[in-house]
Design an enzyme around this catalytic site. Structure first.
Site, PDB file in Angstrom:
ATOM      1  N   LEU A 145       0.867  -1.185   0.000  1.00 57.83           N
ATOM      2  CA  LEU A 145       0.000   0.000   0.000  1.00 57.83           C
ATOM      3  C   LEU A 145       0.897   1.227   0.000  1.00 57.83           C
ATOM      4  O   LEU A 145       1.907   1.254   0.704  1.00 57.83           O
ATOM      5  CB  LEU A 145      -0.892   0.020   1.249  1.00 57.83           C
TER       6      LEU A 145
ATOM      7  N   GLU B  33      -8.182   3.558   8.411  1.00 56.30           N
ATOM      8  CA  GLU B  33      -8.771   3.151   7.122  1.00 56.30           C
ATOM      9  C   GLU B  33      -8.625   1.637   6.965  1.00 56.30           C
ATOM     10  O   GLU B  33      -9.546   0.955   6.514  1.00 56.30           O
ATOM     11  CB  GLU B  33      -8.063   3.901   5.987  1.00 56.30           C
TER      12      GLU B  33
END
Ligand SMILES: NC(=O)c1ccc[n+]([C@@H]2O[C@H](COP(=O)([O-])OP(=O)(O)OC[C@H]3O[C@@H](n4cnc5c(N)ncnc54)[C@H](OP(=O)(O)O)[C@@H]3O)[C@@H](O)[C@H]2O)c1
Length: 194
Positions: free
Chosen positions: A31, A38
């Site tokens: 990521l 989140e």
């Protein structure tokens, strides 16, 4: 689709991802951001079942699976299937391997999983998102809008926003803009009407 001589009972297929301004979702297998809240939303969403006797089938591309931290296992209420044409053994912590997307649907819709699986969650990557978006049972896309620029090499596919419509509100999903580590983002849900 026909399963064991009958028509399969449809199960909801749902996508979940977070994408930044240029639709970027990943860089060098990881990521591009570190947003713990989140990520918590991602985990809570994919492991939530409305019936405690059921489980969700989480569908992972091979790279996504191996980039998931070991420390997250075991996931609540979940069975994991990893997509690969090359893996020969089920990876540690996973339950199944499939060599194509149709086999995932067949797995979810035949015994012993047909009575157990509530929702099929597509956790990426790109090829899987693309295939799932085209499937008639796909009804929801959870796509967090990360309101910032990140250098990415992997991108969420374009999809028809007149077919999957952005919802003003969605049950259980905060509708206000979030901020974490100085980055603003918004949870979004796109819904395809039956
Ligand atoms: N921001 C987000 O929400 C988010 C979400 C997901 C992923 N990501 C990012 O995206 C990147 C990983 O995604 P990716 O697209 O590169 O990889 P991926 O889909 O996780 O892995 C690709 C591999 O999975 C197997 N595979 C995928 N689809 C298949 C299919 N339909 N049938 C058979 N095998 C299939 C193949 O393995 P074999 O080569 O063994 O056949 C393929 O080489 C990472 O950077 C990750 O962090 C971000």
């Amino acid at each position: 689709m026909f399963v064991q001589g009958g028509v399969a009972e449809p199960k909801p297929i749902r996508l979940i991802a977070a994408a930044c301004k240029n639709r970027g979702i990943g860089r060098e297998g990881e990521l591009p951001w570190n947003l713990p809240k989140e990520f918590r939303f991602f985990l809570d969403t994919i492991t939530m079942v409305s019936n405690p006797d059921k489980k969700n089938l989480l569908v992972w591309g091979k790279h996504c699976w191996f980039s998931t931290p070991e420390s997250l296992h075991p996931f609540a209420n979940s069975l994991h299937v990893v997509l690969s044409r090359t893996l020969r053994a089920v990876p540690q912590h996973a339950h199944y391997i499939c060599s194509d997307f149709d086999s995932v649907i067949r797995l979810a819709c035949t015994p012993p999983l047909d009575d157990l699986v509530e929702t099929i969650w597509i956790t990426g990557g790109v090829g899987l998102y693309r295939e799932a978006l085209e499937h008639p049972w796909c009804d929801l896309i959870f796509l967090t809008d990360i309101m910032a620029d990140f250098d990415c090499d992997t991108f969420f596919p374009e999809f028809d926003q007149s077919l999957y419509r952005l919802q003003d509100r969605f049950p259980g999903v905060p509708d206000e803009i979030q901020e974490e580590c100085g980055i603003r983002y918004k949870f979004q849900v796109f819904k395809k009407d039956a």
